[in-house]
Write a protein that holds these residues in place. Sequence first.
Motif, PDB file in Angstrom:
ATOM      1  N   GLY A  26     -13.911  -9.598   3.573  1.00  0.00           N
ATOM      2  CA  GLY A  26     -13.019  -9.007   4.572  1.00  0.00           C
ATOM      3  C   GLY A  26     -13.313  -7.549   4.888  1.00  0.00           C
ATOM      4  O   GLY A  26     -12.913  -7.046   5.944  1.00  0.00           O
ATOM      5  N   HIS A  27     -13.991  -6.840   3.976  1.00  0.00           N
ATOM      6  CA  HIS A  27     -14.248  -5.402   4.207  1.00  0.00           C
ATOM      7  C   HIS A  27     -14.847  -5.103   5.593  1.00  0.00           C
ATOM      8  O   HIS A  27     -14.379  -4.187   6.275  1.00  0.00           O
ATOM      9  CB  HIS A  27     -15.199  -4.855   3.134  1.00  0.00           C
ATOM     10  CG  HIS A  27     -14.529  -4.409   1.866  1.00  0.00           C
ATOM     11  ND1 HIS A  27     -13.905  -3.185   1.720  1.00  0.00           N
ATOM     12  CD2 HIS A  27     -14.406  -5.016   0.670  1.00  0.00           C
ATOM     13  CE1 HIS A  27     -13.432  -3.057   0.496  1.00  0.00           C
ATOM     14  NE2 HIS A  27     -13.720  -4.159  -0.173  1.00  0.00           N
ATOM     15  N   PRO A  28     -15.903  -5.838   6.022  1.00  0.00           N
ATOM     16  CA  PRO A  28     -16.502  -5.478   7.314  1.00  0.00           C
ATOM     17  C   PRO A  28     -15.533  -5.615   8.489  1.00  0.00           C
ATOM     18  O   PRO A  28     -15.625  -4.861   9.455  1.00  0.00           O
ATOM     19  CB  PRO A  28     -17.675  -6.471   7.455  1.00  0.00           C
ATOM     20  CG  PRO A  28     -17.977  -6.911   6.064  1.00  0.00           C
ATOM     21  CD  PRO A  28     -16.678  -6.893   5.333  1.00  0.00           C
ATOM     22  N   ASP A  52     -14.000   4.808  -2.633  1.00  0.00           N
ATOM     23  CA  ASP A  52     -13.837   4.691  -4.080  1.00  0.00           C
ATOM     24  C   ASP A  52     -15.053   4.021  -4.718  1.00  0.00           C
ATOM     25  O   ASP A  52     -15.969   3.584  -4.033  1.00  0.00           O
ATOM     26  CB  ASP A  52     -12.581   3.846  -4.345  1.00  0.00           C
ATOM     27  CG  ASP A  52     -11.870   4.241  -5.616  1.00  0.00           C
ATOM     28  OD1 ASP A  52     -11.437   5.406  -5.701  1.00  0.00           O
ATOM     29  OD2 ASP A  52     -11.736   3.395  -6.517  1.00  0.00           O
ATOM     30  N   ILE A  53     -15.019   3.906  -6.054  1.00  0.00           N
ATOM     31  CA  ILE A  53     -15.915   2.977  -6.745  1.00  0.00           C
ATOM     32  C   ILE A  53     -15.260   1.608  -6.645  1.00  0.00           C
ATOM     33  O   ILE A  53     -14.066   1.463  -6.850  1.00  0.00           O
ATOM     34  CB  ILE A  53     -16.095   3.352  -8.223  1.00  0.00           C
ATOM     35  CG1 ILE A  53     -16.902   4.633  -8.363  1.00  0.00           C
ATOM     36  CG2 ILE A  53     -16.757   2.225  -9.000  1.00  0.00           C
ATOM     37  CD1 ILE A  53     -18.387   4.464  -8.195  1.00  0.00           C
ATOM     38  N   GLY A  54     -16.045   0.613  -6.351  1.00  0.00           N
ATOM     39  CA  GLY A  54     -15.553  -0.719  -6.046  1.00  0.00           C
ATOM     40  C   GLY A  54     -16.319  -1.138  -4.806  1.00  0.00           C
ATOM     41  O   GLY A  54     -17.213  -0.422  -4.337  1.00  0.00           O
ATOM     42  N   CYS A  55     -15.993  -2.289  -4.247  1.00  0.00           N
ATOM     43  CA  CYS A  55     -16.760  -2.731  -3.076  1.00  0.00           C
ATOM     44  C   CYS A  55     -16.610  -1.783  -1.893  1.00  0.00           C
ATOM     45  O   CYS A  55     -17.461  -1.768  -0.999  1.00  0.00           O
ATOM     46  CB  CYS A  55     -16.370  -4.161  -2.718  1.00  0.00           C
ATOM     47  SG  CYS A  55     -16.893  -5.324  -4.010  1.00  0.00           S
ATOM     48  N   SER A  56     -15.551  -0.945  -1.904  1.00  0.00           N
ATOM     49  CA  SER A  56     -15.407   0.033  -0.808  1.00  0.00           C
ATOM     50  C   SER A  56     -16.603   0.980  -0.746  1.00  0.00           C
ATOM     51  O   SER A  56     -16.924   1.506   0.319  1.00  0.00           O
ATOM     52  CB  SER A  56     -14.111   0.828  -0.954  1.00  0.00           C
ATOM     53  OG  SER A  56     -14.174   1.706  -2.054  1.00  0.00           O
ATOM     54  N   ASN A 124      -6.605  -5.068  -0.342  1.00  0.00           N
ATOM     55  CA  ASN A 124      -6.030  -5.931  -1.386  1.00  0.00           C
ATOM     56  C   ASN A 124      -6.679  -7.317  -1.339  1.00  0.00           C
ATOM     57  O   ASN A 124      -6.352  -8.144  -0.496  1.00  0.00           O
ATOM     58  CB  ASN A 124      -4.508  -6.035  -1.174  1.00  0.00           C
ATOM     59  CG  ASN A 124      -3.839  -6.955  -2.189  1.00  0.00           C
ATOM     60  OD1 ASN A 124      -4.509  -7.547  -3.043  1.00  0.00           O
ATOM     61  ND2 ASN A 124      -2.533  -7.092  -2.095  1.00  0.00           N
ATOM     62  N   ASN A 125      -7.624  -7.535  -2.269  1.00  0.00           N
ATOM     63  CA  ASN A 125      -8.254  -8.861  -2.369  1.00  0.00           C
ATOM     64  C   ASN A 125      -7.821  -9.584  -3.647  1.00  0.00           C
ATOM     65  O   ASN A 125      -8.458 -10.539  -4.076  1.00  0.00           O
ATOM     66  CB  ASN A 125      -9.786  -8.749  -2.285  1.00  0.00           C
ATOM     67  CG  ASN A 125     -10.352  -7.800  -3.323  1.00  0.00           C
ATOM     68  OD1 ASN A 125      -9.693  -7.516  -4.318  1.00  0.00           O
ATOM     69  ND2 ASN A 125     -11.560  -7.317  -3.105  1.00  0.00           N
ATOM     70  N   ALA A 126      -6.759  -9.056  -4.267  1.00  0.00           N
ATOM     71  CA  ALA A 126      -6.121  -9.703  -5.424  1.00  0.00           C
ATOM     72  C   ALA A 126      -7.025  -9.826  -6.653  1.00  0.00           C
ATOM     73  O   ALA A 126      -6.783 -10.676  -7.519  1.00  0.00           O
ATOM     74  CB  ALA A 126      -5.547 -11.072  -5.030  1.00  0.00           C
ATOM     75  N   ASN A 127      -8.068  -8.994  -6.704  1.00  0.00           N
ATOM     76  CA  ASN A 127      -8.911  -8.978  -7.913  1.00  0.00           C
ATOM     77  C   ASN A 127      -9.775  -7.718  -7.927  1.00  0.00           C
ATOM     78  O   ASN A 127      -9.799  -6.953  -6.958  1.00  0.00           O
ATOM     79  CB  ASN A 127      -9.784 -10.234  -7.998  1.00  0.00           C
ATOM     80  CG  ASN A 127     -10.975 -10.210  -7.066  1.00  0.00           C
ATOM     81  OD1 ASN A 127     -12.080  -9.830  -7.443  1.00  0.00           O
ATOM     82  ND2 ASN A 127     -10.780 -10.603  -5.812  1.00  0.00           N
ATOM     83  N   TYR A 128     -10.460  -7.494  -9.058  1.00  0.00           N
ATOM     84  CA  TYR A 128     -11.456  -6.424  -9.153  1.00  0.00           C
ATOM     85  C   TYR A 128     -12.772  -7.021  -8.641  1.00  0.00           C
ATOM     86  O   TYR A 128     -13.476  -7.704  -9.386  1.00  0.00           O
ATOM     87  CB  TYR A 128     -11.646  -5.987 -10.606  1.00  0.00           C
ATOM     88  CG  TYR A 128     -10.610  -5.035 -11.167  1.00  0.00           C
ATOM     89  CD1 TYR A 128      -9.350  -4.891 -10.608  1.00  0.00           C
ATOM     90  CD2 TYR A 128     -10.914  -4.262 -12.291  1.00  0.00           C
ATOM     91  CE1 TYR A 128      -8.420  -4.016 -11.141  1.00  0.00           C
ATOM     92  CE2 TYR A 128      -9.982  -3.386 -12.829  1.00  0.00           C
ATOM     93  CZ  TYR A 128      -8.734  -3.270 -12.247  1.00  0.00           C
ATOM     94  OH  TYR A 128      -7.826  -2.414 -12.781  1.00  0.00           O
ATOM     95  N   GLY A 129     -13.083  -6.769  -7.371  1.00  0.00           N
ATOM     96  CA  GLY A 129     -14.206  -7.451  -6.740  1.00  0.00           C
ATOM     97  C   GLY A 129     -15.560  -7.072  -7.310  1.00  0.00           C
ATOM     98  O   GLY A 129     -16.316  -7.926  -7.784  1.00  0.00           O
ATOM     99  N   MET A 130     -15.862  -5.788  -7.297  1.00  0.00           N
ATOM    100  CA  MET A 130     -17.223  -5.353  -7.612  1.00  0.00           C
ATOM    101  C   MET A 130     -17.668  -5.696  -9.022  1.00  0.00           C
ATOM    102  O   MET A 130     -18.849  -5.950  -9.269  1.00  0.00           O
ATOM    103  CB  MET A 130     -17.361  -3.846  -7.372  1.00  0.00           C
ATOM    104  CG  MET A 130     -18.723  -3.327  -7.746  1.00  0.00           C
ATOM    105  SD  MET A 130     -19.131  -1.805  -6.925  1.00  0.00           S
ATOM    106  CE  MET A 130     -19.920  -2.425  -5.445  1.00  0.00           C
ATOM    107  N   THR A 131     -16.721  -5.723  -9.966  1.00  0.00           N
ATOM    108  CA  THR A 131     -17.104  -5.929 -11.360  1.00  0.00           C
ATOM    109  C   THR A 131     -17.074  -7.392 -11.795  1.00  0.00           C
ATOM    110  O   THR A 131     -17.205  -7.694 -12.972  1.00  0.00           O
ATOM    111  CB  THR A 131     -16.195  -5.084 -12.283  1.00  0.00           C
ATOM    112  OG1 THR A 131     -14.859  -5.164 -11.786  1.00  0.00           O
ATOM    113  CG2 THR A 131     -16.640  -3.647 -12.323  1.00  0.00           C
TER     114      THR A 131
END
Length: 241
Positions: A26-28, A52-56, A124-131
């Motif tokens: 959803g980010h794009p 931030d650090i994360g998929c952002s 808000n993707n309801a999880n820690y995406g990147m990790t």
Amino acid sequence: MIKDNLAWPICWKKSSKPHNFCPGCGHPIILKNLGYVIDELGIQNNTLFGIDIGCSLLAWNFFNVDTIQTHHGRTIPVVTGAKRAKRDAVAIAYLGDGGAYAIGMQHLISARIRNENITVIIVNNANYGMTGGQEAPTTISGQITATTQHGADEYFLQGPELLFNASKTPAYIARGCVDNPIQLKGFIKKAIDFQMQEKGFSFVEILSFCPTNWKTDAKNTLDFMKKLKEFYPVKEFTNIN
Ligand SMILES: Cc1ncc(C[n+]2csc(CCOP(=O)(O)OP(=O)(O)O)c2C)c(N)n1
Ligand code: SF4
């Protein structure tokens, strides 16, 4: 004015590759609509974009605007400091629900209570995406994640509701969803316009697809989003006139 919603925003950095997000992320969708808002408000040259650090962080070269990449959860204080130093900047903090509502929660609440004149966008993707898809404060009851293999417990955090009630100071606060980009763009535009009028803190949480960690195909992604919206209603919480 953008007429064709297939066209890229003018403020998009054309020299960068399309993007590095997973297929179906959803980010794009969010970033593209943020780009349209930057174009329509004519703020490309004074936008200060904090990620931030994360998929952002994959948005680091998405736009041709001044961009700051911060430590996990620290985007809000960094952007707050930059805005205080440069009052004419349009300061936008863009971070995940983990960064905002777990490690960075004290900064988020403080920014709301101190009525910092910044705009915060939470994905808000309801999880820690990147990790790798661990449980986040927004993980819903029964959700399977990397750290809740038997389903998450019944506790979940509603960020906009919490922030709305944290202060009586007027603020623009909303929750949108990537399945309605037109409405989503409207919420982002109102939030940034609120800051430009120097009215104070503005905030948009956006429910966003993460098919990689949800382990969903296209249909199941939409079904899970429907479920997410039962926990997180899409609406404006604003107390401005
Ligand atoms: C201080 C610190 N703690 C933990 C990490 C590990 N870490 C990197 S990204 C991340 C989670 C990101 O999740 P979220 O903020 O929800 O963003 P998403 O990737 O889902 O967009 C974590 C825990 C880190 N980089 N720094
Ligand atoms: S892990 Fe999830 S949030 Fe991150 S880029 Fe992939 S789909 Fe998007």
